[in-house]
Design a protein around this motif. Structure first.
Motif, PDB file in Angstrom:
ATOM      1  N   UNK A 264      -3.435  -0.244 -10.930  1.00  0.00           N
ATOM      2  CA  UNK A 264      -2.397  -1.276 -10.850  1.00  0.00           C
ATOM      3  C   UNK A 264      -1.256  -0.971 -11.819  1.00  0.00           C
ATOM      4  N   UNK A 265      -1.576  -0.566 -13.044  1.00  0.00           N
ATOM      5  CA  UNK A 265      -0.537  -0.268 -14.028  1.00  0.00           C
ATOM      6  C   UNK A 265       0.334   0.895 -13.573  1.00  0.00           C
ATOM      7  N   UNK A 266      -0.247   1.810 -12.820  1.00  0.00           N
ATOM      8  CA  UNK A 266       0.502   2.962 -12.328  1.00  0.00           C
ATOM      9  C   UNK A 266       1.240   2.716 -11.037  1.00  0.00           C
ATOM     10  N   UNK A 267       1.143   1.480 -10.495  1.00  0.00           N
ATOM     11  CA  UNK A 267       1.850   1.149  -9.259  1.00  0.00           C
ATOM     12  C   UNK A 267       1.125   1.550  -7.994  1.00  0.00           C
ATOM     13  N   UNK A 268      -0.145   1.998  -8.126  1.00  0.00           N
ATOM     14  CA  UNK A 268      -0.890   2.427  -6.949  1.00  0.00           C
ATOM     15  C   UNK A 268      -1.464   1.295  -6.132  1.00  0.00           C
ATOM     16  N   UNK A 269      -1.427   0.072  -6.667  1.00  0.00           N
ATOM     17  CA  UNK A 269      -1.902  -1.094  -5.930  1.00  0.00           C
ATOM     18  C   UNK A 269      -1.102  -2.307  -6.375  1.00  0.00           C
ATOM     19  N   UNK A 270      -0.494  -2.991  -5.418  1.00  0.00           N
ATOM     20  CA  UNK A 270       0.292  -4.194  -5.717  1.00  0.00           C
ATOM     21  C   UNK A 270      -0.001  -5.269  -4.676  1.00  0.00           C
ATOM     22  N   UNK A 271       0.354  -6.491  -5.016  1.00  0.00           N
ATOM     23  CA  UNK A 271       0.213  -7.586  -4.058  1.00  0.00           C
ATOM     24  C   UNK A 271       1.079  -7.326  -2.829  1.00  0.00           C
ATOM     25  N   UNK A 272       2.261  -6.773  -3.056  1.00  0.00           N
ATOM     26  CA  UNK A 272       3.178  -6.516  -1.949  1.00  0.00           C
ATOM     27  C   UNK A 272       2.578  -5.517  -0.959  1.00  0.00           C
ATOM     28  N   UNK A 273       1.931  -4.470  -1.472  1.00  0.00           N
ATOM     29  CA  UNK A 273       1.299  -3.490  -0.592  1.00  0.00           C
ATOM     30  C   UNK A 273       0.213  -4.137   0.262  1.00  0.00           C
ATOM     31  N   UNK A 274      -0.581  -4.987  -0.346  1.00  0.00           N
ATOM     32  CA  UNK A 274      -1.661  -5.647   0.395  1.00  0.00           C
ATOM     33  C   UNK A 274      -1.099  -6.615   1.436  1.00  0.00           C
ATOM     34  N   UNK A 275      -0.050  -7.349   1.066  1.00  0.00           N
ATOM     35  CA  UNK A 275       0.552  -8.288   2.013  1.00  0.00           C
ATOM     36  C   UNK A 275       1.211  -7.575   3.184  1.00  0.00           C
ATOM     37  N   UNK A 276       1.683  -6.361   2.936  1.00  0.00           N
ATOM     38  CA  UNK A 276       2.343  -5.596   3.992  1.00  0.00           C
ATOM     39  C   UNK A 276       1.360  -4.791   4.839  1.00  0.00           C
ATOM     40  N   UNK A 277       0.067  -4.927   4.543  1.00  0.00           N
ATOM     41  CA  UNK A 277      -0.943  -4.161   5.286  1.00  0.00           C
ATOM     42  C   UNK A 277      -0.969  -4.527   6.760  1.00  0.00           C
ATOM     43  N   UNK A 278      -0.565  -5.752   7.080  1.00  0.00           N
ATOM     44  CA  UNK A 278      -0.466  -6.152   8.480  1.00  0.00           C
ATOM     45  C   UNK A 278      -1.585  -7.039   8.975  1.00  0.00           C
ATOM     46  N   UNK A 279      -2.742  -6.975   8.327  1.00  0.00           N
ATOM     47  CA  UNK A 279      -3.870  -7.815   8.735  1.00  0.00           C
ATOM     48  C   UNK A 279      -4.874  -7.853   7.606  1.00  0.00           C
ATOM     49  N   UNK A 280      -5.769  -8.826   7.673  1.00  0.00           N
ATOM     50  CA  UNK A 280      -6.794  -8.930   6.642  1.00  0.00           C
ATOM     51  C   UNK A 280      -7.723  -7.721   6.697  1.00  0.00           C
ATOM     52  N   UNK A 281      -7.953  -7.168   7.875  1.00  0.00           N
ATOM     53  CA  UNK A 281      -8.818  -5.992   8.015  1.00  0.00           C
ATOM     54  C   UNK A 281      -8.208  -4.782   7.323  1.00  0.00           C
ATOM     55  N   UNK A 282      -6.898  -4.582   7.522  1.00  0.00           N
ATOM     56  CA  UNK A 282      -6.233  -3.447   6.894  1.00  0.00           C
ATOM     57  C   UNK A 282      -6.177  -3.606   5.381  1.00  0.00           C
TER      58      UNK A 282
END
Length: 312
Positions: A215-233
């Motif tokens: 997370x500190x390195x920017x490899x995982x963010x809330x925005x990335x998860x929200x843009x995944x397109x579905x709960x499965x993704x």
């Protein structure tokens, strides 16, 4: 001067903030829910009011949250020297709005639940309860990891150790309030550093540090998860991270990302609640739960939260 968005979202009342709440909201139910937490480190309940430290950018503040005539939350700053800061006020209002999930219209959920044999009792008992969230992604993942394979009481003990060893504290009116450790704070540490502070097993400490670095390195963010397109993704993105399985992934998507169809179907508490409501002799199978939840489409998250509340 307030913008049009601010006027609809929150209001100034002198040095206080007034945050409108939906009709389907009960401060008492949410307060009672918060009071069930054992050994909680991140908020304090006193005389019907909630006290919490909140970080806005690089500033830490403490607020008192209370009911205002059933139509608003009143947010009072505690010994804050610069309550006129627009950035501070906006950040606090947004945090509280997210924490109480005030943007979700629960009317359709209640309409569905009134005719659902599993949910009817829960929604009648706890009408106005909100899925009290965890707005910070690292905090949500940590809580999910810490809670794996242990009882809830011990999970709270580990959380307090983590917070008091690595988080920030702020003193107001003689009381100490804590903020959850940031990913940036934990990223330079090692699993041994966490173990030495009385944390849990070495593997969990590794997971906490690895996730902090990601997370500190920017490899995982809330925005990335929200843009995944579905709960499965979004689930796939999370379970690719060491230490996160389907239960933790759905817990995070439910409590932090607010994905309405997040569904920790393997949760023991959910199974026990269903067993209790239906008077079963044994916990239901996954197939049976899928049958029972067929009518919950896009409300799986809230259905789970309300069933948990019957137990905790």
């Amino acid at each position: 001067m307030q913008t049009a968005a601010e006027i609809t979202f929150w209001h100034n009342d002198g040095s206080d903030i007034l945050l409108p709440v939906p009709a389907e909201f009960s401060f008492a139910e949410n307060y009672n829910h918060l009071s069930t937490a054992t050994n909680e480190a991140l908020y304090t309940l006193r005389s019907g009011k909630i006290y919490k430290a909140i970080a806005v950018g690089d500033r830490d503040t403490v607020v008192e949250i209370s009911d205002e005539d059933g139509t608003h939350l009143r947010i009072v700053f505690i010994e804050e020297p610069d309550t006129d800061s627009p950035e501070l006020r906006e950040g606090v209002a947004r945090y509280v709005h997210d924490w109480f999930d005030l943007g979700t219209d629960l009317a359709p959920f209640y309409e569905m639940a009134q005719n659902d044999p599993l949910l009817k009792q829960a929604v009648e008992s706890f009408y106005g309860l909100r899925n009290m969230g965890i707005p910070d992604l690292y905090e949500a993942i940590c809580w999910g990891i810490l809670g794996q394979q242990i009882n809830l009481g011990f999970a709270y003990t580990l959380k307090r150790r983590f917070v008091e060893n690595f988080g920030r504290s702020i003193v107001r009116e003689g009381e100490t309030y804590w903020l959850f450790p940031t990913a940036e704070r934990i990223a330079p540490l090692t699993a041994a550093d966490l173990s030495a502070a009385g944390m849990t097993t070495g593997k969990k400490c590794e997971y906490l540090v690895d996730t902090a670095r990601l997370i500190a390195g920017g490899g995982l963010t809330k925005e990335q998860l929200l843009q995944a397109g579905s709960v499965k993704q979004a689930e796939k993105m999370l379970i690719n991270i060491r230490g996160i399985g389907p239960w933790t992934a759905h817990y995070v998507l439910m409590r932090c990302l607010r994905m309405p169809d997040a569904f920790p179907i393997d949760d023991v508490g959910l199974h026990l609640s269903i067993k209790h409501v239906l008077g079963l002799d044994a916990k239901p199978s996954k197939e049976r739960i899928l049958e029972l939840s067929a009518g919950w489409t896009l409300w799986e998250s809230y259905a789970t939260f309300y069933l948990w509340r019957l137990l905790y």
